[in-house]
Design a protein around this motif. Structure first.
Motif, PDB file in Angstrom:
ATOM      1  N   THR A 206       9.051   9.273  23.829  1.00 15.95           N
ATOM      2  CA  THR A 206       9.043   9.059  25.282  1.00 15.95           C
ATOM      3  C   THR A 206       7.634   8.667  25.736  1.00 15.95           C
ATOM      4  OG1 THR A 206      10.835  10.648  25.555  1.00 15.95           O
ATOM      5  CG2 THR A 206       9.532  10.143  27.526  1.00 15.95           C
ATOM      6  N   THR A 207       6.629   9.332  25.191  1.00 16.04           N
ATOM      7  CA  THR A 207       5.232   8.985  25.517  1.00 16.04           C
ATOM      8  C   THR A 207       4.916   7.557  25.070  1.00 16.04           C
ATOM      9  OG1 THR A 207       4.670  11.300  25.168  1.00 16.04           O
ATOM     10  CG2 THR A 207       2.834   9.744  25.222  1.00 16.04           C
ATOM     11  N   LEU A 208       5.421   7.188  23.891  1.00 13.73           N
ATOM     12  CA  LEU A 208       5.185   5.822  23.404  1.00 13.73           C
ATOM     13  C   LEU A 208       5.871   4.803  24.309  1.00 13.73           C
ATOM     14  CD1 LEU A 208       5.724   6.291  19.540  1.00 13.73           C
ATOM     15  CD2 LEU A 208       3.560   6.228  20.788  1.00 13.73           C
ATOM     16  N   LYS A 209       7.053   5.164  24.790  1.00 17.71           N
ATOM     17  CA  LYS A 209       7.761   4.235  25.683  1.00 17.71           C
ATOM     18  C   LYS A 209       6.951   4.025  26.960  1.00 17.71           C
ATOM     19  CE  LYS A 209      11.806   3.026  28.174  1.00 17.71           C
ATOM     20  NZ  LYS A 209      13.100   3.346  28.764  1.00 17.71           N
ATOM     21  N   GLU A 210       6.357   5.104  27.451  1.00 15.36           N
ATOM     22  CA  GLU A 210       5.518   4.971  28.646  1.00 15.36           C
ATOM     23  C   GLU A 210       4.331   4.051  28.379  1.00 15.36           C
ATOM     24  OE1 GLU A 210       6.948   9.339  30.231  1.00 15.36           O
ATOM     25  OE2 GLU A 210       4.915   9.132  29.416  1.00 15.36           O
ATOM     26  N   ALA A 211       3.920   3.990  27.112  1.00 10.64           N
ATOM     27  CA  ALA A 211       2.802   3.103  26.738  1.00 10.64           C
ATOM     28  C   ALA A 211       3.279   1.679  26.459  1.00 10.64           C
ATOM     29  CB  ALA A 211       2.084   3.665  25.524  1.00 10.64           C
ATOM     30  N   GLY A 212       4.604   1.438  26.542  1.00  9.50           N
ATOM     31  CA  GLY A 212       5.097   0.075  26.374  1.00  9.50           C
ATOM     32  C   GLY A 212       5.941  -0.180  25.139  1.00  9.50           C
TER      33      GLY A 212
END
Ligand code: AMP
Ligand code: ZN
Ligand code: FE
Ligand code: FE
Length: 282
Positions: A206-212
């Motif tokens: 989820t954190t990676l998704k927030e990073a794109g």
């Protein structure tokens, strides 16, 4: 039955076969589309595109970037990127330079353990700027110190072993940003490498998704059926694209075949269109 393979290494990084040779294996395996994903380098792509045009295989420009999030090494795949982009290639050159700072330290440790090996020999065998531990493993194989790359990693090169040296790595957010700035789609490679509960993994992805981050490599040579199902569910829940590939390397991973992985890998060609659409909207 046709299939695709979106994770392949060549002699331009730590694979043992040239792009044209990998494409020939792909043709024999009924692979209709593939991505060359060499570590930190895009120089294998022109040969792959040319051979792909001859053989009727669609070639997706790709790359694989190792990153470190403070806890684990995460590999980020980049797809459909502008692989000739100067800024992107400059960044890849910086990563390759960090390899050249680490590798001689690994060699020093091997020599301290009594193994007669030099970095000159490793660079000569690699014949690319993207020199990795698998090249060191191959020199150890040639010199009969080990009989397989796996043995070289298990005894010397893997994390925690006597010749392990860490490398300066970008954060996953940086790797993702570089890929996106080159108009590509960033995908988390082989989530099985991340030792986590499924809840912990979902939180980190989820954190990676927030990073794109745009997708997850759900289908992978060493994923069990239950891992594949669990990563698929995670990707769907987080609205991330699903990709898959073998991570073929040739001789350093002799049990992995193009298109088939360990025999039971099958990446559906239908996964390709959403990936290309995501890239086109970048
Ligand atoms: P490096 O990029 O130099 O850090 O080397 C890491 C690469 O080594 C990974 O991307 C894999 O391709 C490969 N690798 C890691 N573990 C093994 C292993 N046990 N046997 C063969 N290759 C490995
Ligand atoms: Zn590799
Ligand atoms: Fe990887
Ligand atoms: Fe890989």
């Amino acid at each position: 039955m046709s299939r695709i393979d979106l994770h392949l290494h060549t002699t331009h990084s730590d694979g043992s076969l040239r792009p044209s040779e990998v494409l020939a294996l792909a043709k024999a395996a009924n692979v209709t589309a593939l991505a060359i994903t060499d570590h930190d380098i895009t120089t294998g792509i022109p040969e792959a595109l040319a051979t792909g045009a001859e053989l009727g295989i669609e070639v997706i420009p790709g790359v694989e970037i190792s990153s470190f999030d403070g806890k684990s090494e995460l590999h980020i795949l980049g797809y459909c990127l502008s692989w000739e982009d100067e800024e992107f290639n400059g960044r890849m050159a910086t990563l390759r330079a960090s390899r050249h700072r680490r590798n001689p330290l690994i060699i020093e440790r091997l020599r301290a353990a009594g193994l007669d090996v030099t970095y000159e020999e490793v660079k000569a065998l690699a014949a690319t700027e993207s020199v990795g531990r698998p090249h060191i493993a191959r020199v150890l194989m040639l010199k009969k110190y080990v009989t397989s790359a796996k043995e070289a990693f298990d005894r010397f090169l893997a994390e925690g072993k006597p010749a392990y040296v860490a490398r300066e790595l970008p954060t996953p957010a940086e790797a993702i940003r570089w890929i996106r700035e080159a108009k590509g789609v960033a995908v988390l490679a082989h989530p099985t490498w991340i030792k986590e509960t499924s809840e912990g993994l979902r939180a980190r992805v989820t954190t990676l998704k927030e990073a794109g981050l745009g997708g997850v490599e759900v289908h992978y040579s060493t994923h069990s059926k239950s891992q594949t199902a669990s990563y698929l569910e995670m990707a769907q829940r987080l609205s991330l694209l699903v990709t898959g590939g073998s991570d073929f390397h040739g001789i350093t991973k002799p049990d992995i075949e193009v298109g088939y992985g360990r025999g039971d890998l099958k990446v559906n060609p239908r996964l390709l269109e959403p990936l290309k659409e995501a890239a086109a909207s970048r």
